[in-house]
Scaffold this motif. Structure first.
Motif, PDB file in Angstrom:
ATOM      1  N   GLU A 103      -2.726   6.437  -7.874  1.00  0.00           N
ATOM      2  CA  GLU A 103      -3.532   5.950  -8.992  1.00  0.00           C
ATOM      3  C   GLU A 103      -4.843   5.303  -8.543  1.00  0.00           C
ATOM      4  O   GLU A 103      -5.811   5.254  -9.306  1.00  0.00           O
ATOM      5  CB  GLU A 103      -2.714   4.974  -9.828  1.00  0.00           C
ATOM      6  N   SER A 104      -4.889   4.828  -7.309  1.00  0.00           N
ATOM      7  CA  SER A 104      -6.102   4.218  -6.789  1.00  0.00           C
ATOM      8  C   SER A 104      -7.042   5.251  -6.169  1.00  0.00           C
ATOM      9  O   SER A 104      -8.150   4.920  -5.744  1.00  0.00           O
ATOM     10  CB  SER A 104      -5.751   3.167  -5.730  1.00  0.00           C
ATOM     11  N   GLY A 105      -6.591   6.509  -6.108  1.00  0.00           N
ATOM     12  CA  GLY A 105      -7.384   7.560  -5.483  1.00  0.00           C
ATOM     13  C   GLY A 105      -6.926   7.905  -4.087  1.00  0.00           C
ATOM     14  O   GLY A 105      -7.394   8.883  -3.499  1.00  0.00           O
ATOM     15  N   LYS A 106      -6.034   7.113  -3.520  1.00  0.00           N
ATOM     16  CA  LYS A 106      -5.458   7.406  -2.214  1.00  0.00           C
ATOM     17  C   LYS A 106      -3.982   7.027  -2.235  1.00  0.00           C
ATOM     18  O   LYS A 106      -3.530   6.294  -3.132  1.00  0.00           O
ATOM     19  CB  LYS A 106      -6.192   6.652  -1.105  1.00  0.00           C
ATOM     20  N   ALA A 107      -3.232   7.509  -1.252  1.00  0.00           N
ATOM     21  CA  ALA A 107      -1.788   7.269  -1.225  1.00  0.00           C
ATOM     22  C   ALA A 107      -1.489   5.827  -0.819  1.00  0.00           C
ATOM     23  O   ALA A 107      -1.836   5.407   0.287  1.00  0.00           O
ATOM     24  CB  ALA A 107      -1.119   8.233  -0.266  1.00  0.00           C
ATOM     25  N   ILE A 108      -0.868   5.085  -1.719  1.00  0.00           N
ATOM     26  CA  ILE A 108      -0.407   3.731  -1.442  1.00  0.00           C
ATOM     27  C   ILE A 108       1.107   3.708  -1.627  1.00  0.00           C
ATOM     28  O   ILE A 108       1.610   4.157  -2.664  1.00  0.00           O
ATOM     29  CB  ILE A 108      -1.053   2.689  -2.379  1.00  0.00           C
ATOM     30  N   ARG A 109       1.811   3.215  -0.644  1.00  0.00           N
ATOM     31  CA  ARG A 109       3.262   3.146  -0.765  1.00  0.00           C
ATOM     32  C   ARG A 109       3.656   2.086  -1.788  1.00  0.00           C
ATOM     33  O   ARG A 109       3.163   0.964  -1.753  1.00  0.00           O
ATOM     34  CB  ARG A 109       3.906   2.820   0.589  1.00  0.00           C
ATOM     35  N   TRP A 110       4.552   2.459  -2.707  1.00  0.00           N
ATOM     36  CA  TRP A 110       5.084   1.530  -3.694  1.00  0.00           C
ATOM     37  C   TRP A 110       6.587   1.383  -3.489  1.00  0.00           C
ATOM     38  O   TRP A 110       7.272   2.316  -3.063  1.00  0.00           O
ATOM     39  CB  TRP A 110       4.807   2.023  -5.113  1.00  0.00           C
ATOM     40  N   ARG A 111       7.066   0.204  -3.835  1.00  0.00           N
ATOM     41  CA  ARG A 111       8.493  -0.117  -3.758  1.00  0.00           C
ATOM     42  C   ARG A 111       9.100  -0.008  -5.157  1.00  0.00           C
ATOM     43  O   ARG A 111       8.537  -0.537  -6.128  1.00  0.00           O
ATOM     44  CB  ARG A 111       8.678  -1.536  -3.211  1.00  0.00           C
TER      45      ARG A 111
END
Length: 215
Positions: A103-111
């Motif tokens: 959603e931010s435009g790049k891959a961010i790991r979410w828990r």
């Protein structure tokens, strides 16, 4: 799809009917040895490889592609069909799973975890073989379903990718899952998780390995 999760902690498993096993409770990736409970041995935890190892596999490298099994094709794929057709069902306890959010435009790991902090019981299938050549005797794969339109799970993975989710069994369905005696009974429990029981938040890795290939 889920390739990274945190097995439930020992103290969390103490609240369950089975004695907690003595495992490494750090984050698990394909090939990690993790605790599961199976319908073959429903009163004990067994150490299983994260990634199902079919009887014909020559080594454990196959776990890199067998950690998730699509419910739509689980009865057809050579790696999974024997375990599924034999009704080899298991529960994988997890305190959290991790998925990439773009959603931010790049891959961010979410828990992703239960909002009440209780262990999640993930539906899976298992295989067991003779321990030789360094192969684990037990192995498992998490079952996944389509998550297009799910309020929470549709947020993860690349925008153009199909949205998938593991099956988080309701607390009161753990026993029913292990006791399922037919494919129809098992499939009836492969349903999306109620969104309101989940809590999600960014949880980026602290080391430079948070690439999409890890998820």
């Amino acid at each position: 799809m889920c390739a990274n999760y945190r097995p439930s902690a020992r103290e969390e498993l103490m609240a369950l009917p089975l004695p907690p096993p003595d495992f490494d409770y750090g984050e698990a990736y394909p090939g990690s040895i993790v605790p599961i409970v199976t319908n073959f041995a429903p009163r004990m935890w067994v150490p299983a490889s994260f990634g199902l190892i079919p009887s014909w596999a020559k080594d454990a490298k196959i776990t890199r592609s067998t950690y998730n099994a699509r419910t739509e094709t689980v009865g057809e794929k050579p790696s999974f069909r024997d375990a599924w057709r034999r009704g080899q069902l298991c529960i994988i306890p997890a305190s959290a799973i991790y998925e990439p959010c773009y959603e931010s435009g790049k891959a961010i790991r979410w828990r992703i975890e239960r909002a009440d902090g209780k262990p999640m019981g993930i539906a899976g299938i298992w295989e067991r073989g003779i321990k030789e050549s360094g192969l684990p005797s037990w192995s498992m794969s998490m079952l996944t379903i389509n998550a297009d339109g799910h309020p929470v799970m549709q947020r993860f993975h690349k925008p153009a990718d199909e949205k998938r989710s593991v099956v988080i069994l309701p607390e009161d369905a753990w026993g029913d899952w292990l006791r399922a005696r037919s494919e129809a009974a098992a499939r009836a429990m492969l349903r999306p998780t109620e969104a309101d029981i989940l809590r999600v938040q960014p949880d980026p890795l602290s080391v430079a390995r948070a690439t999409d290939s890890l998820f």
